[in-house]
Design an enzyme around this catalytic site. Structure first.
Site, PDB file in Angstrom:
ATOM      1  N   GLY A  24       0.991  -1.063  -0.714  1.00 43.46           N
ATOM      2  CA  GLY A  24      -0.039   0.314   0.351  1.00 43.46           C
ATOM      3  C   GLY A  24       0.505   2.072  -0.137  1.00 43.46           C
ATOM      4  O   GLY A  24       1.935   1.129   0.478  1.00 43.46           O
ATOM      5  N   VAL A  26       1.119   5.624   0.842  1.00 44.02           N
ATOM      6  CA  VAL A  26       1.021   5.898   2.463  1.00 44.02           C
ATOM      7  C   VAL A  26       0.859   7.466   2.038  1.00 44.02           C
ATOM      8  O   VAL A  26       2.053   8.164   1.775  1.00 44.02           O
ATOM      9  CB  VAL A  26       2.057   6.159   3.635  1.00 44.02           C
ATOM     10  CG1 VAL A  26       1.262   6.272   5.106  1.00 44.02           C
ATOM     11  CG2 VAL A  26       2.465   4.511   4.013  1.00 44.02           C
ATOM     12  N   ASP A 136       9.110  -8.007   9.523  1.00 47.69           N
ATOM     13  CA  ASP A 136       9.879  -7.279   9.096  1.00 47.69           C
ATOM     14  C   ASP A 136      10.345  -6.126   9.509  1.00 47.69           C
ATOM     15  O   ASP A 136      10.331  -5.079   8.915  1.00 47.69           O
ATOM     16  CB  ASP A 136       8.291  -6.940   7.754  1.00 47.69           C
ATOM     17  CG  ASP A 136       9.307  -6.530   6.560  1.00 47.69           C
ATOM     18  OD1 ASP A 136      10.409  -7.090   6.401  1.00 47.69           O
ATOM     19  OD2 ASP A 136       8.639  -6.140   5.724  1.00 47.69           O
TER      20      ASP A 136
END
Length: 333
Positions: A24, A26, A136
């Protein structure tokens, strides 16, 4: 940008693009009902919406356990608008990669690194205590709260790969390549210790200005047959010792987040009057209380540009890491 969107509770005006994660984009936005500046993560691809919803679920779970006290980004809301899924986060300043790029040598002094390590270890201790693996951790997923504040305050973002019950995910492709630990590379069983490995890589990168394991693929990272010998530990300073403990090949021997918080480098006296340290220390005992560019650049520096003592420290760190770890890279493949 000036694009308007709506949720059930507020209208937003998108202002400008901040960056993108694994699934996605931001965008900095104005929340019109409160006039706050927030960060909206926008997921347009249906393929990733379920992943985003799982991230929301984990963040809400952590929020219910007081994650705001443990240096984790605050999720305010999530909603769907015109076929897109949105996640509203608090607006933070700059990620660690960009923060380092602004430094003359793309690196930090030990006294600057110390409070950052303390905060991140506090976060990992909390996550471990509630059964969550971030999976991550990398400089792009560590945000500076306010670039002008001293000492630096940080928060961890992007829980898109975070998981519970790691024993059920053996063999999964996790962690960005440069920060991927041996057990994940080999498809072996893993635990929250994978986040400690990533932290060790990040600590070296903050100090030297270069990624520790900039390999191109997994074969490169496993090519070298490395030794787990200690090699002159008595002569290392506490910083080098801590890095070595974070980068143990055997995850069972790797230092735990709670042990990092007690390590001499993190607990040393120059933090005694540090407000960040005091705040983190008060919340660090989480175990007793509770039973956002994959192509990161890293600048190489000329050794001649580094003072002799600091150059020697860098060499000690690099030698230690070469003895304890395989080569690696930041791009998830």
């Amino acid at each position: 940008m000036g694009i308007g969107i709506s949720s059930p509770s507020s209208d937003y005006e998108m202002e400008h693009y901040l960056g993108s994660g694994a699934y996605g984009a931001v965008v900095q936005s104005k929340k019109l009902t409160t006039n706050e500046t927030v960060a909206l993560k926008v997921i347009k691809n249906e393929r990733y919406m379920e992943v985003a919803k799982k991230e929301v679920e984990i963040l809400q779970y952590l929020k219910g356990l007081g994650s705001d006290k443990f240096n984790i980004v605050m999720l305010n809301d999530s909603f769907t608008h015109v076929g897109c899924y949105y996640m509203e986060f608090e607006k933070l300043d700059i990620n660690l990669t960009d923060f380092l790029r602004k430094k003359p040598r793309r690196s930090l002094e030990q006294k600057e690194i110390c409070p950052i390590v303390h905060q991140l270890a506090t976060t990992l201790d909390f996550l471990q205590s509630v059964g969550i693996v971030h999976a991550d951790l990398k400089p792009e997923n560590i945000m500076i709260v306010d670039e002008g504040q001293k000492p630096v305050r940080v928060k961890i973002i992007d829980f898109g790969l975070a998981l519970k019950n790691p024993e059920e995910h053996r063999g999964a492709v996790l962690q960005t390549l440069w920060y991927r630990c041996p057990e994940v590379l080999l498809g072996a069983a893993f635990s929250g210790a994978i986040d400690v490995w990533s932290l060790g890589c990040i600590v070296v990168e903050m100090f030297t200005g270069s990624a520790l394991f900039p390999g191109e693929n997994e074969n490169e990272m496993l090519r070298e047959n490395v030794s787990d010998e200690n090699g002159g530990e008595s002569e290392r300073d506490s910083f080098v010792e801590l890095v070595a403990d974070m980068l143990k090949l055997d995850s069972a021997k790797r230092i735990s987040p709670s042990e990092i918080l007690l390590h001499p480098f993190v607990a040393k006296s120059h933090l005694a009057d540090n407000s960040i340290h005091e705040k983190s220390s008060s919340s660090a005992g989480s175990k007793t209380k509770i039973d956002q560019n994959d192509n990161a650049e890293s600048g190489n520096r000329s050794p001649d540009a580094i003072p002799a003592k600091r150059r020697k420290d860098c060499e000690d760190v690099e030698m230690t890491c070469a003895q304890t770890s395989p080569s690696m890279s930041p791009s998830q493949k």
